[in-house]
Design a protein around this motif. Structure first.
Motif, PDB file in Angstrom:
ATOM      1  N   LYS A  26       0.859  -1.201   0.000  1.00 46.92           N
ATOM      2  CA  LYS A  26       0.000   0.000   0.000  1.00 46.92           C
ATOM      3  C   LYS A  26       0.892   1.247   0.000  1.00 46.92           C
ATOM      4  O   LYS A  26       1.895   1.286   0.697  1.00 46.92           O
ATOM      5  CB  LYS A  26      -0.866  -0.041   1.264  1.00 46.92           C
ATOM      6  N   ASN A  34       3.467 -13.175  14.123  1.00 44.85           N
ATOM      7  CA  ASN A  34       3.234 -12.746  12.757  1.00 44.85           C
ATOM      8  C   ASN A  34       1.753 -12.461  12.534  1.00 44.85           C
ATOM      9  O   ASN A  34       0.886 -13.235  12.935  1.00 44.85           O
ATOM     10  CB  ASN A  34       3.728 -13.802  11.767  1.00 44.85           C
ATOM     11  N   LEU A  35       1.486 -11.323  11.898  1.00 46.68           N
ATOM     12  CA  LEU A  35       0.100 -10.907  11.667  1.00 46.68           C
ATOM     13  C   LEU A  35      -0.686 -11.945  10.865  1.00 46.68           C
ATOM     14  O   LEU A  35      -1.904 -12.036  11.002  1.00 46.68           O
ATOM     15  CB  LEU A  35       0.094  -9.573  10.912  1.00 46.68           C
ATOM     16  N   LYS A  65       8.099 -13.147   1.444  1.00 44.20           N
ATOM     17  CA  LYS A  65       8.173 -11.747   1.914  1.00 44.20           C
ATOM     18  C   LYS A  65       9.046 -10.923   0.972  1.00 44.20           C
ATOM     19  O   LYS A  65      10.273 -10.992   1.035  1.00 44.20           O
ATOM     20  CB  LYS A  65       8.716 -11.756   3.352  1.00 44.20           C
ATOM     21  N   ALA A  71       8.485  -2.952   8.184  1.00 42.05           N
ATOM     22  CA  ALA A  71       8.469  -1.682   8.938  1.00 42.05           C
ATOM     23  C   ALA A  71       8.949  -0.539   8.051  1.00 42.05           C
ATOM     24  O   ALA A  71       9.874   0.206   8.388  1.00 42.05           O
ATOM     25  CB  ALA A  71       9.310  -1.791  10.208  1.00 42.05           C
ATOM     26  N   GLY A  88       6.548   1.502   5.928  1.00 40.25           N
ATOM     27  CA  GLY A  88       5.547   2.493   5.515  1.00 40.25           C
ATOM     28  C   GLY A  88       4.715   2.109   4.311  1.00 40.25           C
ATOM     29  O   GLY A  88       3.930   2.916   3.816  1.00 40.25           O
ATOM     30  N   GLY A 113       2.902  -0.847   4.427  1.00 41.21           N
ATOM     31  CA  GLY A 113       1.847  -1.728   4.939  1.00 41.21           C
ATOM     32  C   GLY A 113       2.002  -3.206   4.649  1.00 41.21           C
ATOM     33  O   GLY A 113       0.995  -3.910   4.483  1.00 41.21           O
ATOM     34  N   GLY A 152       2.782  -5.815   6.532  1.00 44.62           N
ATOM     35  CA  GLY A 152       2.118  -6.688   7.509  1.00 44.62           C
ATOM     36  C   GLY A 152       0.607  -6.624   7.349  1.00 44.62           C
ATOM     37  O   GLY A 152      -0.088  -7.646   7.422  1.00 44.62           O
ATOM     38  N   ASP A 197      -0.414  -8.567   4.300  1.00 45.17           N
ATOM     39  CA  ASP A 197      -0.354 -10.025   4.543  1.00 45.17           C
ATOM     40  C   ASP A 197      -1.579 -10.484   5.333  1.00 45.17           C
ATOM     41  O   ASP A 197      -2.159 -11.534   5.037  1.00 45.17           O
ATOM     42  CB  ASP A 197       0.908 -10.388   5.340  1.00 45.17           C
ATOM     43  N   ASP A 203      -4.614  -0.247   9.172  1.00 50.83           N
ATOM     44  CA  ASP A 203      -4.426  -0.278   7.713  1.00 50.83           C
ATOM     45  C   ASP A 203      -4.982  -1.552   7.071  1.00 50.83           C
ATOM     46  O   ASP A 203      -4.946  -1.693   5.848  1.00 50.83           O
ATOM     47  CB  ASP A 203      -2.928  -0.193   7.376  1.00 50.83           C
ATOM     48  N   THR A 236       6.202   2.973  13.181  1.00 51.29           N
ATOM     49  CA  THR A 236       5.179   4.026  13.061  1.00 51.29           C
ATOM     50  C   THR A 236       5.078   4.826  14.355  1.00 51.29           C
ATOM     51  O   THR A 236       4.992   6.057  14.342  1.00 51.29           O
ATOM     52  CB  THR A 236       3.825   3.368  12.729  1.00 51.29           C
TER      53      THR A 236
HETATM   54  P1  ATP Z   1       2.182   0.660   7.956  1.00 54.45           P
HETATM   55  O1  ATP Z   1       2.498   1.335   6.647  1.00 54.45           O
HETATM   56  O2  ATP Z   1       0.837  -0.060   7.956  1.00 54.45           O
HETATM   57  O3  ATP Z   1       2.412   1.511   9.158  1.00 54.45           O
HETATM   58  P2  ATP Z   1       4.702  -0.653   7.839  1.00 54.45           P
HETATM   59  O4  ATP Z   1       4.899  -0.912   6.390  1.00 54.45           O
HETATM   60  O5  ATP Z   1       5.405   0.550   8.384  1.00 54.45           O
HETATM   61  O6  ATP Z   1       3.170  -0.571   8.133  1.00 54.45           O
HETATM   62  P3  ATP Z   1       4.959  -3.456   8.453  1.00 54.45           P
HETATM   63  O7  ATP Z   1       5.944  -4.003   7.464  1.00 54.45           O
HETATM   64  O8  ATP Z   1       3.545  -3.769   8.227  1.00 54.45           O
HETATM   65  O9  ATP Z   1       5.169  -1.892   8.653  1.00 54.45           O
HETATM   66  O10 ATP Z   1       5.450  -3.956   9.897  1.00 54.45           O
HETATM   67  C1  ATP Z   1       5.033  -3.375  11.100  1.00 54.45           C
HETATM   68  C2  ATP Z   1       5.458  -4.309  12.228  1.00 54.45           C
HETATM   69  O11 ATP Z   1       4.604  -5.458  12.219  1.00 54.45           O
HETATM   70  C3  ATP Z   1       6.891  -4.816  12.069  1.00 54.45           C
HETATM   71  O12 ATP Z   1       7.685  -4.231  13.055  1.00 54.45           O
HETATM   72  C4  ATP Z   1       6.812  -6.312  12.211  1.00 54.45           C
HETATM   73  O13 ATP Z   1       7.627  -6.756  13.285  1.00 54.45           O
HETATM   74  C5  ATP Z   1       5.349  -6.643  12.549  1.00 54.45           C
HETATM   75  N1  ATP Z   1       4.825  -7.755  11.694  1.00 54.45           N
HETATM   76  C6  ATP Z   1       4.081  -8.797  12.104  1.00 54.45           C
HETATM   77  N2  ATP Z   1       3.751  -9.590  11.067  1.00 54.45           N
HETATM   78  C7  ATP Z   1       4.276  -9.043   9.958  1.00 54.45           C
HETATM   79  C8  ATP Z   1       4.251  -9.399   8.583  1.00 54.45           C
HETATM   80  N3  ATP Z   1       3.626 -10.483   8.109  1.00 54.45           N
HETATM   81  N4  ATP Z   1       4.900  -8.590   7.710  1.00 54.45           N
HETATM   82  C9  ATP Z   1       5.529  -7.459   8.165  1.00 54.45           C
HETATM   83  N5  ATP Z   1       5.563  -7.088   9.468  1.00 54.45           N
HETATM   84  C10 ATP Z   1       4.949  -7.856  10.360  1.00 54.45           C
END
Ligand code: ATP
Length: 285
Positions: free
Chosen positions: A12, A69-70, A94, A99, A101, A103, A105, A108, A139, A180
């Motif tokens: 996203k 894990n989500l 993956k 982490a 930005g 989205g 997780g 997934d 999100d 975040t």
């Molecule tokens: P957003 O843009 O929604 O704020 P993001 O892209 O910054 O998200 P993600 O990659 O979704 O961040 O990861 C956020 C946290 O969720 C990570 O620190 C990670 O440890 C945890 N997490 C749990 N499951 C997953 C997954 N399947 N993929 C990525 N991160 C995961």
């Protein structure tokens, strides 16, 4: 033997993100236009009596322990909601930086909900799926819909997006994870107003011109935490054909908008620096 089932989990991208207020419980209110990239993680379901997850791909090593894990949290919640027995050998390939930005997780979690409804033969109403999604993360509802949407509230208030023209997207991450919560803590405040958007744009240049009057309010605090974001933004802006460069979500991934997929792919090929990750491709409409 039943065939494996597959489901993509597209990244996203927030084309703009205004922080418009703060709720009494401390959560920030947002106005954002979320779109999806051609870049995706990939989920596979193979029949198995027990539920378990194997993570592969370039970013497998950045993920938390399996139980956090989500994907598994979403699977267990769906089973509870539907009275189903949680089962299946899940593989998460993956490919989206963690982490960062965009989205990953959330994508997934939304993808596993779509996948397991098919695998388990359950048909919860969309309202039930939405409730599961919202309870796991702000999100996830937009990722469940998997199409451009305007996001309001803390991310759960979704309304139709303007019609999005054909365009290319380059994504660049400086290789530094950014939580975040840290970015919101570093945010200095000063609320933005909600954006006024047209019903749609005829082409990528018109969309970029319109978006250039908007912002990502989290960009400034994210740059304080990870100064390399500024270098990423400058490098994207300098690539031929770049119409707009901005950070997505709470960073550190930044995007460039281009008139075509080919232009975005050419830009991504130029944006390789030691430690950086870059991708170029289409923006889904
Ligand atoms: P957003 O843009 O929604 O704020 P993001 O892209 O910054 O998200 P993600 O990659 O979704 O961040 O990861 C956020 C946290 O969720 C990570 O620190 C990670 O440890 C945890 N997490 C749990 N499951 C997953 C997954 N399947 N993929 C990525 N991160 C995961």
């Amino acid at each position: 033997m039943a065939a494996d089932l597959h489901e993509p989990a597209p990244a996203k991208v927030n084309l703009f993100l205004h922080v418009t207020g703060k709720r009494a419980d401390g959560y920030h209110l947002l106005d954002s236009l979320a779109v999806f990239a051609g870049l995706a993680d990939h989920l596979t379901f193979a029949p198995s009596d027990a539920l378990f997850l194997r993570v592969t791909g370039p970013f497998a090593g950045s993920l938390p322990s399996e139980s956090d894990n989500l994907v598994l949290r979403a699977a267990r919640l769906l089973a509870t909601e539907c009275g189903a027995q949680p089962n299946g050998a899940l593989t998460l390939d993956k490919r989206i930086p963690v982490a960062s930005g965009v989205g990953g997780g959330s994508a997934d979690a939304a993808a596993v909900l779509r996948l397991l409804c098919r695998a388990w033969g359950v048909t919860p109403t969309f309202a039930v799926l939405d409730r599961v999604a919202t309870s796991l993360g702000a999100d996830i509802p937009v990722c469940l819909r998997n199409r451009p949407m305007r996001m309001g509230g803390v991310g759960e208030r979704l309304t139709p997006a303007p019609s999005i023209p054909e365009c290319g997207l380059a994504l660049v991450n400086p290789g530094i994870p950014l939580a975040t919560v840290s970015v919101f803590r570093a945010w200095a405040g000063g609320f933005s107003s909600e954006a006024i958007l047209p019903n749609g744009w005829d082409n990528a240049a018109a969309m970029a011109a319109s978006l250039s009057g908007l912002r990502n309010d989290l960009e400034a605090p994210a740059v304080v935490l990870v100064p390399a974001i500024q270098q990423v933004l400058c490098a994207i802006r300098e690539t031929p054909g770049c119409l707009l460069a901005r950070m997505s979500g709470s960073g550190a991934t930044c995007f460039g908008l281009f008139a075509s997929t080919a232009a975005a792919q050419a830009a991504a090929a130029q944006l390789t620096r030691p430690g950086w990750w870059a991708w170029g491709g289409p923006l889904s409409r």
